[in-house]
Design a protein around this motif. Structure first.
Motif, PDB file in Angstrom:
ATOM      1  N   LEU A 103      55.319  -7.085  43.445  1.00 47.73           N
ATOM      2  CA  LEU A 103      55.227  -6.710  44.552  1.00 47.73           C
ATOM      3  C   LEU A 103      54.254  -5.293  44.767  1.00 47.73           C
ATOM      4  O   LEU A 103      53.619  -4.966  45.845  1.00 47.73           O
ATOM      5  N   ILE A 104      54.262  -4.735  43.670  1.00 46.75           N
ATOM      6  CA  ILE A 104      53.471  -3.342  43.469  1.00 46.75           C
ATOM      7  C   ILE A 104      51.839  -3.701  43.495  1.00 46.75           C
ATOM      8  O   ILE A 104      51.599  -4.365  42.417  1.00 46.75           O
ATOM      9  N   ASP A 105      51.188  -3.100  44.078  1.00 45.80           N
ATOM     10  CA  ASP A 105      49.740  -3.207  44.025  1.00 45.80           C
ATOM     11  C   ASP A 105      49.049  -1.972  43.363  1.00 45.80           C
ATOM     12  O   ASP A 105      48.042  -1.997  42.772  1.00 45.80           O
ATOM     13  N   GLU A 106      49.810  -0.857  43.662  1.00 50.12           N
ATOM     14  CA  GLU A 106      49.099   0.449  43.277  1.00 50.12           C
ATOM     15  C   GLU A 106      50.194   1.068  42.788  1.00 50.12           C
ATOM     16  O   GLU A 106      51.521   1.407  43.338  1.00 50.12           O
ATOM     17  N   ILE A 107      50.181   2.080  41.600  1.00 46.10           N
ATOM     18  CA  ILE A 107      51.100   3.016  41.176  1.00 46.10           C
ATOM     19  C   ILE A 107      50.457   4.214  40.970  1.00 46.10           C
ATOM     20  O   ILE A 107      49.538   4.612  40.188  1.00 46.10           O
ATOM     21  N   ILE A 108      51.042   5.325  41.727  1.00 50.91           N
ATOM     22  CA  ILE A 108      50.838   6.884  41.557  1.00 50.91           C
ATOM     23  C   ILE A 108      52.021   7.416  41.201  1.00 50.91           C
ATOM     24  O   ILE A 108      52.770   7.523  41.723  1.00 50.91           O
ATOM     25  N   ILE A 109      51.856   7.547  39.695  1.00 54.62           N
ATOM     26  CA  ILE A 109      53.046   8.563  39.179  1.00 54.62           C
ATOM     27  C   ILE A 109      52.622   9.854  38.655  1.00 54.62           C
ATOM     28  O   ILE A 109      51.768  10.034  38.028  1.00 54.62           O
ATOM     29  N   THR A 110      53.591  10.759  39.310  1.00 52.52           N
ATOM     30  CA  THR A 110      53.235  12.091  38.892  1.00 52.52           C
ATOM     31  C   THR A 110      54.266  12.505  37.646  1.00 52.52           C
ATOM     32  O   THR A 110      55.611  12.303  37.887  1.00 52.52           O
ATOM     33  N   ILE A 111      53.711  12.846  36.609  1.00 53.42           N
ATOM     34  CA  ILE A 111      54.621  13.139  35.569  1.00 53.42           C
ATOM     35  C   ILE A 111      55.046  14.686  35.564  1.00 53.42           C
ATOM     36  O   ILE A 111      54.175  15.201  35.673  1.00 53.42           O
ATOM     37  N   THR A 112      56.351  14.897  35.495  1.00 50.07           N
ATOM     38  CA  THR A 112      56.813  16.188  35.393  1.00 50.07           C
ATOM     39  C   THR A 112      57.128  16.777  34.081  1.00 50.07           C
ATOM     40  O   THR A 112      57.424  15.836  32.988  1.00 50.07           O
ATOM     41  N   PRO A 113      56.990  18.116  33.720  1.00 48.10           N
ATOM     42  CA  PRO A 113      57.076  18.664  32.471  1.00 48.10           C
ATOM     43  C   PRO A 113      58.720  18.750  32.002  1.00 48.10           C
ATOM     44  O   PRO A 113      59.136  19.886  31.806  1.00 48.10           O
TER      45      PRO A 113
END
Length: 174
Positions: A125-135
């Protein structure tokens, strides 16, 4: 045209979205830049869906509910009705979301949490993934994705840096 569901989320480098006990304090230890791309994503959506634990966390850490300017659905087994800010949904998560995707409107932000995301991934059901990677390497905690999942080919649309955060924007190729 079917509405798209966007996952906009932060995760540690080793793939965790929270420490044990749902601890998110580590996210605030990192120096970002501006709002780390939140406003841009937020302008593209008109609907928000989240689980009850995520909703409870948001209410606990904010003075006023920050998303009252959008239609917001909270999946809960116990809460019912509406409280003015959100509408509680007691029906099947997948069927509700499939119907929601058919309605008029902009994109839908799937906030979390982990159980809701897991159901969405397994049903594609997910069409876009915006993932912010933390250090951070947390070593353990609540994983971003629970195996097994279906194979999903992705197209990388954009990579941005917000000081110490690295953000990747993917389109899911259904």
């Amino acid at each position: 045209m079917e509405r798209e569901v966007v996952l906009f989320i932060a995760a540690s480098l080793d793939g965790f979205i929270a420490k044990e006990g749902d601890d998110l304090d580590w996210l605030h230890e990192t120096e970002g830049e501006g709002d780390n791309g939140f406003s841009e994503m937020y302008e593209s959506i008109d609907t928000i869906i989240m689980g009850k634990k995520t909703y409870d966390y948001v209410v606990r850490v904010t003075d006023t509910f920050p998303h009252s300017d959008r239609k917001c659905y909270v999946f809960s087994r116990f809460e019912q009705g509406s409280n003015g800010d959100v509408e509680f949904v007691n029906e099947d998560v997948i069927e509700f979301t499939k119907k929601l995707k058919q309605r008029e409107g902009s994109k839908i932000w799937m906030v979390g949490g982990a159980n809701l995301l897991d159901a969405f991934m397994k049903e594609k059901l997910i069409d876009e993934i915006i993932i912010t990677i933390t250090p951070h390497i947390l070593g353990s905690g609540i994983p971003l994705f629970n195996a097994p999942n279906p194979e999903l080919p992705l197209t990388l649309l954009e990579v941005k840096r917000y000081n110490q955060f690295a953000q990747m924007h993917y389109k899911v190729n259904h």
